[in-house]
Design a protein around this motif. Structure first.
Motif, PDB file in Angstrom:
ATOM      1  N   MET A   1       1.244  21.897  64.243  1.00 43.52           N
ATOM      2  CA  MET A   1       0.473  21.019  65.095  1.00 43.52           C
ATOM      3  C   MET A   1      -0.712  20.463  64.334  1.00 43.52           C
ATOM      4  O   MET A   1      -1.222  21.085  63.442  1.00 43.52           O
ATOM      5  N   THR A   2      -1.160  19.316  64.762  1.00 40.63           N
ATOM      6  CA  THR A   2      -2.254  18.654  64.081  1.00 40.63           C
ATOM      7  C   THR A   2      -3.611  19.076  64.615  1.00 40.63           C
ATOM      8  O   THR A   2      -4.616  18.608  64.147  1.00 40.63           O
ATOM      9  N   GLY A   3      -3.633  19.919  65.616  1.00 37.21           N
ATOM     10  CA  GLY A   3      -4.888  20.305  66.230  1.00 37.21           C
ATOM     11  C   GLY A   3      -5.235  19.438  67.417  1.00 37.21           C
ATOM     12  O   GLY A   3      -6.260  19.617  68.034  1.00 37.21           O
ATOM     13  N   SER A   4      -4.387  18.472  67.745  1.00 36.07           N
ATOM     14  CA  SER A   4      -4.604  17.647  68.924  1.00 36.07           C
ATOM     15  C   SER A   4      -4.481  18.502  70.171  1.00 36.07           C
ATOM     16  O   SER A   4      -3.681  19.432  70.204  1.00 36.07           O
ATOM     17  N   PRO A   5      -5.244  18.183  71.207  1.00 35.51           N
ATOM     18  CA  PRO A   5      -5.095  18.951  72.442  1.00 35.51           C
ATOM     19  C   PRO A   5      -3.722  18.683  73.054  1.00 35.51           C
ATOM     20  O   PRO A   5      -3.175  17.592  72.929  1.00 35.51           O
ATOM     21  N   MET A   6      -3.171  19.703  73.707  1.00 38.90           N
ATOM     22  CA  MET A   6      -1.894  19.556  74.384  1.00 38.90           C
ATOM     23  C   MET A   6      -2.116  18.669  75.601  1.00 38.90           C
ATOM     24  O   MET A   6      -2.930  18.982  76.459  1.00 38.90           O
ATOM     25  N   LEU A   7      -1.432  17.541  75.672  1.00 40.62           N
ATOM     26  CA  LEU A   7      -1.635  16.591  76.750  1.00 40.62           C
ATOM     27  C   LEU A   7      -0.584  16.695  77.843  1.00 40.62           C
ATOM     28  O   LEU A   7      -0.870  16.426  79.001  1.00 40.62           O
ATOM     29  N   VAL A   8       0.635  17.062  77.490  1.00 40.61           N
ATOM     30  CA  VAL A   8       1.730  17.060  78.457  1.00 40.61           C
ATOM     31  C   VAL A   8       2.633  18.256  78.212  1.00 40.61           C
ATOM     32  O   VAL A   8       2.925  18.598  77.070  1.00 40.61           O
ATOM     33  N   SER A   9       3.087  18.872  79.286  1.00 39.66           N
ATOM     34  CA  SER A   9       4.137  19.887  79.214  1.00 39.66           C
ATOM     35  C   SER A   9       5.303  19.399  80.063  1.00 39.66           C
ATOM     36  O   SER A   9       5.118  19.046  81.220  1.00 39.66           O
ATOM     37  N   PHE A  10       6.470  19.340  79.473  1.00 38.53           N
ATOM     38  CA  PHE A  10       7.682  19.031  80.214  1.00 38.53           C
ATOM     39  C   PHE A  10       8.302  20.355  80.610  1.00 38.53           C
ATOM     40  O   PHE A  10       8.621  21.169  79.752  1.00 38.53           O
ATOM     41  N   ASN A  11       8.464  20.591  81.895  1.00 38.27           N
ATOM     42  CA  ASN A  11       9.032  21.834  82.398  1.00 38.27           C
ATOM     43  C   ASN A  11      10.321  21.485  83.111  1.00 38.27           C
ATOM     44  O   ASN A  11      10.297  20.774  84.109  1.00 38.27           O
ATOM     45  N   LEU A  12      11.447  21.948  82.581  1.00 42.27           N
ATOM     46  CA  LEU A  12      12.710  21.548  83.169  1.00 42.27           C
ATOM     47  C   LEU A  12      13.735  22.657  83.144  1.00 42.27           C
ATOM     48  O   LEU A  12      13.652  23.575  82.348  1.00 42.27           O
ATOM     49  N   ALA A  13      14.666  22.527  84.049  1.00 39.95           N
ATOM     50  CA  ALA A  13      15.839  23.398  84.061  1.00 39.95           C
ATOM     51  C   ALA A  13      16.985  22.574  83.491  1.00 39.95           C
ATOM     52  O   ALA A  13      17.114  21.394  83.784  1.00 39.95           O
ATOM     53  N   SER A  14      17.776  23.195  82.658  1.00 42.20           N
ATOM     54  CA  SER A  14      18.854  22.431  82.042  1.00 42.20           C
ATOM     55  C   SER A  14      20.041  23.322  81.746  1.00 42.20           C
ATOM     56  O   SER A  14      19.888  24.487  81.410  1.00 42.20           O
ATOM     57  N   ASN A  15      21.211  22.772  81.872  1.00 41.97           N
ATOM     58  CA  ASN A  15      22.424  23.459  81.446  1.00 41.97           C
ATOM     59  C   ASN A  15      23.359  22.464  80.758  1.00 41.97           C
ATOM     60  O   ASN A  15      24.563  22.619  80.787  1.00 41.97           O
ATOM     61  N   ARG A  16      22.771  21.455  80.153  1.00 43.41           N
ATOM     62  CA  ARG A  16      23.528  20.438  79.447  1.00 43.41           C
ATOM     63  C   ARG A  16      22.981  20.298  78.026  1.00 43.41           C
ATOM     64  O   ARG A  16      22.088  19.484  77.763  1.00 43.41           O
ATOM     65  N   PRO A  17      23.508  21.094  77.100  1.00 44.58           N
ATOM     66  CA  PRO A  17      22.981  21.094  75.733  1.00 44.58           C
ATOM     67  C   PRO A  17      22.954  19.725  75.072  1.00 44.58           C
ATOM     68  O   PRO A  17      21.984  19.386  74.397  1.00 44.58           O
ATOM     69  N   ASP A  18      23.999  18.910  75.248  1.00 48.19           N
ATOM     70  CA  ASP A  18      24.018  17.588  74.617  1.00 48.19           C
ATOM     71  C   ASP A  18      22.889  16.713  75.134  1.00 48.19           C
ATOM     72  O   ASP A  18      22.204  16.038  74.361  1.00 48.19           O
ATOM     73  N   ASN A  19      22.685  16.717  76.446  1.00 53.99           N
ATOM     74  CA  ASN A  19      21.599  15.916  77.022  1.00 53.99           C
ATOM     75  C   ASN A  19      20.242  16.432  76.562  1.00 53.99           C
ATOM     76  O   ASN A  19      19.316  15.648  76.315  1.00 53.99           O
ATOM     77  N   PHE A  20      20.100  17.750  76.449  1.00 58.34           N
ATOM     78  CA  PHE A  20      18.830  18.312  76.014  1.00 58.34           C
ATOM     79  C   PHE A  20      18.517  17.908  74.577  1.00 58.34           C
ATOM     80  O   PHE A  20      17.387  17.525  74.259  1.00 58.34           O
ATOM     81  N   SER A  21      19.502  17.952  73.709  1.00 57.62           N
ATOM     82  CA  SER A  21      19.295  17.533  72.315  1.00 57.62           C
ATOM     83  C   SER A  21      18.914  16.061  72.243  1.00 57.62           C
ATOM     84  O   SER A  21      18.033  15.676  71.464  1.00 57.62           O
ATOM     85  N   GLU A  22      19.559  15.238  73.053  1.00 51.92           N
ATOM     86  CA  GLU A  22      19.218  13.808  73.088  1.00 51.92           C
ATOM     87  C   GLU A  22      17.802  13.597  73.592  1.00 51.92           C
ATOM     88  O   GLU A  22      17.079  12.734  73.084  1.00 51.92           O
ATOM     89  N   LEU A  23      17.379  14.368  74.599  1.00 52.81           N
ATOM     90  CA  LEU A  23      15.999  14.284  75.092  1.00 52.81           C
ATOM     91  C   LEU A  23      15.015  14.604  73.977  1.00 52.81           C
ATOM     92  O   LEU A  23      14.047  13.858  73.755  1.00 52.81           O
ATOM     93  N   CYS A  24      15.249  15.697  73.271  1.00 52.49           N
ATOM     94  CA  CYS A  24      14.349  16.084  72.180  1.00 52.49           C
ATOM     95  C   CYS A  24      14.294  15.007  71.102  1.00 52.49           C
ATOM     96  O   CYS A  24      13.209  14.675  70.600  1.00 52.49           O
ATOM     97  N   GLU A  25      15.435  14.468  70.745  1.00 48.10           N
ATOM     98  CA  GLU A  25      15.490  13.404  69.733  1.00 48.10           C
ATOM     99  C   GLU A  25      14.710  12.183  70.190  1.00 48.10           C
ATOM    100  O   GLU A  25      13.920  11.607  69.436  1.00 48.10           O
ATOM    101  N   ASN A  26      14.896  11.789  71.449  1.00 49.23           N
ATOM    102  CA  ASN A  26      14.199  10.624  71.981  1.00 49.23           C
ATOM    103  C   ASN A  26      12.695  10.845  72.025  1.00 49.23           C
ATOM    104  O   ASN A  26      11.921   9.955  71.644  1.00 49.23           O
ATOM    105  N   LEU A  27      12.270  12.018  72.478  1.00 49.23           N
ATOM    106  CA  LEU A  27      10.829  12.291  72.536  1.00 49.23           C
ATOM    107  C   LEU A  27      10.203  12.262  71.142  1.00 49.23           C
ATOM    108  O   LEU A  27       9.127  11.691  70.952  1.00 49.23           O
ATOM    109  N   GLN A  28      10.877  12.845  70.174  1.00 46.67           N
ATOM    110  CA  GLN A  28      10.342  12.853  68.815  1.00 46.67           C
ATOM    111  C   GLN A  28      10.284  11.439  68.239  1.00 46.67           C
ATOM    112  O   GLN A  28       9.321  11.070  67.581  1.00 46.67           O
TER     113      GLN A  28
END
Length: 71
Positions: A1-28
């Motif tokens: 981490m760069t030392g920036s304050p944490m601004l957002v937490s995404f809290n989710l339930a998931s059982n779809r690994p492919d969709n979760f990987s795509e979410l992470c890729e998109n957010l990054q």
């Protein structure tokens, strides 16, 4: 981490690994600062595929990917 304050937490339930990987890729790819948020994922104990996916994503992302605290 760069030392920036944490601004957002995404809290989710998931059982779809492919969709979760795509979410992470998109957010990054689209975040101006991918270190200013975290993803908290609630996974059923028996969902081995999702546990493996979350572990793999956590190892390669600049943001934290974790189960919610206390679970």
């Amino acid at each position: 981490m760069t030392g920036s304050p944490m601004l957002v937490s995404f809290n989710l339930a998931s059982n779809r690994p492919d969709n979760f990987s795509e979410l992470c890729e998109n957010l990054q790819a689209t975040a101006a600062d991918p270190t200013c948020f975290e993803i908290l994922v609630k996974i059923d104990d028996s969902d081995e595929a999702m546990h493996a996916c979350v572990a793999a994503e956590a190892a390669k992302r600049p943001f934290p990917v974790n189960p919610p605290a206390g679970l």
